[in-house]
Scaffold this motif. Structure first.
Motif, PDB file in Angstrom:
ATOM      1  N   GLY A   1     -21.877  77.806   5.391  1.00  0.00           N
ATOM      2  CA  GLY A   1     -20.984  78.402   4.393  1.00  0.00           C
ATOM      3  C   GLY A   1     -20.931  79.903   4.452  1.00  0.00           C
ATOM      4  O   GLY A   1     -20.490  80.549   3.491  1.00  0.00           O
ATOM      5  N   THR A   2     -21.390  80.503   5.575  1.00  0.00           N
ATOM      6  CA  THR A   2     -21.384  81.958   5.739  1.00  0.00           C
ATOM      7  C   THR A   2     -20.931  82.297   7.155  1.00  0.00           C
ATOM      8  O   THR A   2     -20.869  81.428   8.035  1.00  0.00           O
ATOM      9  N   ASP A   3     -20.665  83.585   7.376  1.00  0.00           N
ATOM     10  CA  ASP A   3     -20.358  84.024   8.732  1.00  0.00           C
ATOM     11  C   ASP A   3     -21.670  84.343   9.457  1.00  0.00           C
ATOM     12  O   ASP A   3     -22.767  84.090   8.931  1.00  0.00           O
ATOM     13  N   ALA A   4     -21.573  84.906  10.643  1.00  0.00           N
ATOM     14  CA  ALA A   4     -22.765  85.175  11.438  1.00  0.00           C
ATOM     15  C   ALA A   4     -23.704  86.183  10.769  1.00  0.00           C
ATOM     16  O   ALA A   4     -24.908  86.171  11.023  1.00  0.00           O
ATOM     17  N   ASN A   5     -23.155  87.033   9.900  1.00  0.00           N
ATOM     18  CA  ASN A   5     -23.971  88.037   9.223  1.00  0.00           C
ATOM     19  C   ASN A   5     -24.430  87.598   7.831  1.00  0.00           C
ATOM     20  O   ASN A   5     -25.004  88.394   7.086  1.00  0.00           O
ATOM     21  N   GLY A   6     -24.162  86.350   7.482  1.00  0.00           N
ATOM     22  CA  GLY A   6     -24.588  85.837   6.181  1.00  0.00           C
ATOM     23  C   GLY A   6     -23.649  86.147   5.043  1.00  0.00           C
ATOM     24  O   GLY A   6     -23.989  85.902   3.882  1.00  0.00           O
ATOM     25  N   ASN A   7     -22.458  86.659   5.324  1.00  0.00           N
ATOM     26  CA  ASN A   7     -21.490  86.979   4.273  1.00  0.00           C
ATOM     27  C   ASN A   7     -20.704  85.738   3.882  1.00  0.00           C
ATOM     28  O   ASN A   7     -20.233  84.988   4.748  1.00  0.00           O
ATOM     29  N   LYS A   8     -20.551  85.516   2.587  1.00  0.00           N
ATOM     30  CA  LYS A   8     -19.784  84.378   2.104  1.00  0.00           C
ATOM     31  C   LYS A   8     -18.323  84.768   1.937  1.00  0.00           C
ATOM     32  O   LYS A   8     -18.011  85.915   1.612  1.00  0.00           O
ATOM     33  N   PRO A   9     -17.425  83.820   2.136  1.00  0.00           N
ATOM     34  CA  PRO A   9     -16.001  84.153   1.960  1.00  0.00           C
ATOM     35  C   PRO A   9     -15.648  84.283   0.489  1.00  0.00           C
ATOM     36  O   PRO A   9     -16.235  83.622  -0.376  1.00  0.00           O
ATOM     37  N   GLY A  10     -14.687  85.167   0.192  1.00  0.00           N
ATOM     38  CA  GLY A  10     -14.139  85.232  -1.146  1.00  0.00           C
ATOM     39  C   GLY A  10     -13.135  84.108  -1.333  1.00  0.00           C
ATOM     40  O   GLY A  10     -12.907  83.282  -0.430  1.00  0.00           O
ATOM     41  N   VAL A  11     -12.518  84.060  -2.502  1.00  0.00           N
ATOM     42  CA  VAL A  11     -11.554  82.991  -2.776  1.00  0.00           C
ATOM     43  C   VAL A  11     -10.394  83.037  -1.785  1.00  0.00           C
ATOM     44  O   VAL A  11      -9.964  82.007  -1.255  1.00  0.00           O
ATOM     45  N   GLN A  12      -9.903  84.222  -1.507  1.00  0.00           N
ATOM     46  CA  GLN A  12      -8.777  84.352  -0.581  1.00  0.00           C
ATOM     47  C   GLN A  12      -9.156  83.874   0.813  1.00  0.00           C
ATOM     48  O   GLN A  12      -8.385  83.149   1.456  1.00  0.00           O
ATOM     49  N   GLU A  13     -10.327  84.240   1.289  1.00  0.00           N
ATOM     50  CA  GLU A  13     -10.763  83.793   2.620  1.00  0.00           C
ATOM     51  C   GLU A  13     -10.989  82.279   2.636  1.00  0.00           C
ATOM     52  O   GLU A  13     -10.661  81.613   3.622  1.00  0.00           O
TER      53      GLU A  13
ATOM     54  N   SER B   1      -0.963  72.147   1.845  1.00  0.00           N
ATOM     55  CA  SER B   1      -1.030  73.315   2.729  1.00  0.00           C
ATOM     56  C   SER B   1       0.014  74.347   2.336  1.00  0.00           C
ATOM     57  O   SER B   1      -0.268  75.553   2.306  1.00  0.00           O
ATOM     58  N   ASP B   2       1.208  73.866   1.992  1.00  0.00           N
ATOM     59  CA  ASP B   2       2.258  74.787   1.562  1.00  0.00           C
ATOM     60  C   ASP B   2       1.872  75.477   0.256  1.00  0.00           C
ATOM     61  O   ASP B   2       2.089  76.684   0.091  1.00  0.00           O
TER      62      ASP B   2
ATOM     63  N   ASN C   1      -2.339  81.739  -1.571  1.00  0.00           N
ATOM     64  CA  ASN C   1      -2.893  82.825  -0.776  1.00  0.00           C
ATOM     65  C   ASN C   1      -2.053  84.090  -0.921  1.00  0.00           C
ATOM     66  O   ASN C   1      -2.576  85.204  -0.998  1.00  0.00           O
ATOM     67  N   GLY C   2      -0.747  83.903  -0.965  1.00  0.00           N
ATOM     68  CA  GLY C   2       0.122  85.054  -1.181  1.00  0.00           C
ATOM     69  C   GLY C   2      -0.111  85.685  -2.543  1.00  0.00           C
ATOM     70  O   GLY C   2      -0.145  86.907  -2.680  1.00  0.00           O
ATOM     71  N   GLY C   3      -0.283  84.826  -3.579  1.00  0.00           N
ATOM     72  CA  GLY C   3      -0.559  85.346  -4.914  1.00  0.00           C
ATOM     73  C   GLY C   3      -1.895  86.063  -4.981  1.00  0.00           C
ATOM     74  O   GLY C   3      -2.018  87.109  -5.624  1.00  0.00           O
ATOM     75  N   LEU C   4      -2.901  85.500  -4.295  1.00  0.00           N
ATOM     76  CA  LEU C   4      -4.214  86.152  -4.262  1.00  0.00           C
ATOM     77  C   LEU C   4      -4.125  87.503  -3.560  1.00  0.00           C
ATOM     78  O   LEU C   4      -4.777  88.471  -3.959  1.00  0.00           O
ATOM     79  N   GLY C   5      -3.310  87.541  -2.505  1.00  0.00           N
ATOM     80  CA  GLY C   5      -3.134  88.816  -1.805  1.00  0.00           C
ATOM     81  C   GLY C   5      -2.535  89.874  -2.718  1.00  0.00           C
ATOM     82  O   GLY C   5      -2.951  91.043  -2.688  1.00  0.00           O
ATOM     83  N   MET C   6      -1.569  89.473  -3.563  1.00  0.00           N
ATOM     84  CA  MET C   6      -0.975  90.418  -4.497  1.00  0.00           C
ATOM     85  C   MET C   6      -2.000  90.855  -5.547  1.00  0.00           C
ATOM     86  O   MET C   6      -2.035  92.025  -5.942  1.00  0.00           O
ATOM     87  N   MET C   7      -2.854  89.915  -5.999  1.00  0.00           N
ATOM     88  CA  MET C   7      -3.887  90.267  -6.966  1.00  0.00           C
ATOM     89  C   MET C   7      -4.871  91.262  -6.370  1.00  0.00           C
ATOM     90  O   MET C   7      -5.239  92.249  -7.020  1.00  0.00           O
ATOM     91  N   VAL C   8      -5.294  90.993  -5.133  1.00  0.00           N
ATOM     92  CA  VAL C   8      -6.246  91.890  -4.473  1.00  0.00           C
ATOM     93  C   VAL C   8      -5.621  93.262  -4.293  1.00  0.00           C
ATOM     94  O   VAL C   8      -6.255  94.299  -4.530  1.00  0.00           O
TER      95      VAL C   8
END
Length: 324
Positions: free
Chosen positions: A31-43, A158-159, A165-172
């Motif tokens: 559940g993490t990347d190679a450096n141990g970072n967890k994804p946020g909701v958008q990721e 998926s759609d 994802n687009g809405g999350l991008g606008m929030m970020v």
């Protein structure tokens, strides 16, 4: 305060999107990347959509192709019989054998046991692909979760994830990015703060630099006014008392002067007069304090008048009414 609000929004911002997360090295088991970072909701949404588009939806299409092949392999009960081969259906081959075994006990086995099973298999293959009613031992059951239905639902999901994802991008984007030190990055649009986090940070700086010191000065001045008002009240009261007593003191002194012509006696034949000197306390400070107190009273009266004055009411004018 504003600082606490900024800290909470920074946590929400990092929860929505983790700029340190590396999707290329993401390990689904950890559940993490190679450096141990967890994804946020958008990721996480991006990864889920990618998995649906590249794995689930193609897998459903592959399952439908397999079921299409099974349906062709089983065949149809009433199809014309030809000589069996690797390309003929099972139904074709069984019916061909049935013709060869006509009039024998084997024909009854084919009709009573083999063909009903083939019919159930063929029907269920089609239902599994397109939906409908499955044939089960002892009866039937509806089967709405066909491969086609699930595939269509996955495509819709998926759609929807793409829109989310687009809405999350606008929030970020609206909340703004953080710099290397974790502070709101400066974003200016048309000369104004262009993100929520930077706007709050900008507002906090303005408060700390101008508003709060000004409020402190007002509070300090208000305290002084309060203390001065108390002193002025006492001084004014004492002054008024002294002023009221002056006429009585003067009258008493005049009576004493009229009744006495000497303090210690006088030589015979001499004329004398008694003069009383009445010393009053210095009035400089008292006058200043009284003026200050009177000024405070006037200021308070003005404030009370402003606060207590009712707002103007505007009555919509008609042919017979006028604006009040």
């Amino acid at each position: 305060g504003v600082a606490s609000l900024i800290d909470n929004l920074k946590k929400i911002r990092l929860g929505l999107s983790n700029p340190l997360f590396d999707a290329a090295s993401y390990d689904t088991e950890k559940g993490t990347d190679a450096n141990g970072n967890k994804p946020g909701v958008q990721e996480a949404v991006t990864l889920s959509k990618k998995a649906m588009d590249t794995q689930l939806i193609p897998a459903f299409e592959g399952q439908k192709q397999v079921l299409n092949g099974l349906e062709t392999f089983v065949g149809k009960p009433g199809e014309e019989s030809v000589a069996p081969s690797t390309s003929t259906s099972v139904y074709n081959d069984v019916n061909y054998l049935k013709g060869l075994l006509a009039g024998t006990p084997a024909e009854a086995v084919i009709d009573q046991a083999i063909n009903p099973k083939l019919f159930a298999i063929g029907t269920n293959v089609t239902v599994l692909r397109d939906g409908g009613t499955l044939i089960i031992p002892g009866g039937t059951m509806p089967f709405p979760a066909s491969v086609t239905t699930v595939a269509a639902g996955t495509e819709k999901l998926s759609d929807s994830l793409g829109k989310v994802n687009g809405g999350l991008g606008m929030m970020v984007f609206g909340m703004g990015n953080l710099d290397a030190n974790g502070n709101p990055a400066k974003v200016m649009i048309n000369g104004k703060p262009g993100s929520v986090l930077y706007a709050l940070s900008y507002f906090q700086s303005a408060m700390n630099g101008k508003l709060i010191p000004g409020v402190d000065m007002i509070i300090d001045g208000t305290g002084k006014i309060g203390a001065g008002s108390g002193t002025a009240k006492e001084t004014i009261s004492a002054g008024l008392t002294t002023m009221q007593s002056v006429p009585a003191i003067v009258s008493a002194l005049k009576d004493n002067a009229a009744q006495a012509s000497t303090f210690l006696g006088k030589p015979e034949g001499a004329e004398s007069a008694v003069v009383y000197m009445y010393m009053t306390p210095s009035v400089d400070n008292t006058a200043a304090t009284m003026n200050y107190g009177l000024g405070v009273i006037v200021l308070v009266l003005i404030v009370l008048f402003a606060l207590g004055r009712p707002p103007k009411e505007v009555i919509q004018s008609t042919d017979t009414d006028v604006q009040a």
